[in-house]
Design a protein around this motif. Sequence first.
Motif, PDB file in Angstrom:
ATOM      1  N   LEU A  61      32.928  20.513  17.092  1.00  0.00           N
ATOM      2  CA  LEU A  61      33.553  21.631  17.805  1.00  0.00           C
ATOM      3  C   LEU A  61      35.073  21.554  17.713  1.00  0.00           C
ATOM      4  CD1 LEU A  61      31.403  22.019  21.044  1.00  0.00           C
ATOM      5  CD2 LEU A  61      31.666  23.669  19.175  1.00  0.00           C
ATOM      6  N   TRP A  62      35.615  20.350  17.923  1.00  0.00           N
ATOM      7  CA  TRP A  62      37.064  20.153  17.818  1.00  0.00           C
ATOM      8  C   TRP A  62      37.543  20.482  16.402  1.00  0.00           C
ATOM      9  CZ3 TRP A  62      40.211  17.544  14.611  1.00  0.00           C
ATOM     10  CH2 TRP A  62      41.548  17.479  14.975  1.00  0.00           C
ATOM     11  N   ALA A  63      36.772  20.075  15.388  1.00  0.00           N
ATOM     12  CA  ALA A  63      37.165  20.275  13.983  1.00  0.00           C
ATOM     13  C   ALA A  63      37.358  21.749  13.642  1.00  0.00           C
ATOM     14  CB  ALA A  63      36.130  19.646  13.047  1.00  0.00           C
ATOM     15  N   HIS A  64      36.641  22.634  14.311  1.00  0.00           N
ATOM     16  CA  HIS A  64      36.803  24.068  14.064  1.00  0.00           C
ATOM     17  C   HIS A  64      38.162  24.587  14.549  1.00  0.00           C
ATOM     18  CE1 HIS A  64      32.432  24.079  13.342  1.00  0.00           C
ATOM     19  NE2 HIS A  64      32.690  25.158  12.640  1.00  0.00           N
ATOM     20  N   ARG A  65      38.788  23.885  15.497  1.00  0.00           N
ATOM     21  CA  ARG A  65      40.124  24.259  15.999  1.00  0.00           C
ATOM     22  C   ARG A  65      41.197  23.449  15.296  1.00  0.00           C
ATOM     23  NH1 ARG A  65      37.550  22.939  20.703  1.00  0.00           N
ATOM     24  NH2 ARG A  65      38.940  21.182  20.921  1.00  0.00           N
TER      25      ARG A  65
END
Length: 97
Positions: A61-65
């Motif tokens: 999830l963090w990687a998408h931001r």
Amino acid sequence: MSETICRNLRISGRVQGVGYRWSLCAEAQRLGLCGWVRNRRDGSVEALVSGPVEAIDALVLWAHRGPSMARVDSVRCNEGNAGEMGTHAGFRQIATY
């Protein structure tokens, strides 16, 4: 207790030269994951991560931001090969591939 899994991430977009690897490494360490992150010559960032399912889901999830200067176009998440982890404990940055 949560199952331990291994995932390979490939992140594309404006992800080099913006602190993406450093930030992903810090987030993975905060989540207690093991593995590595590196730049790839094609302009993407690759990470191999191992740990509890919930922690890896949080990192994806963090990687998408990513960090504020990054622009993430895509994150591919596939089953990883834990044999590529090496013997190093924790999470680290490794050389470009």
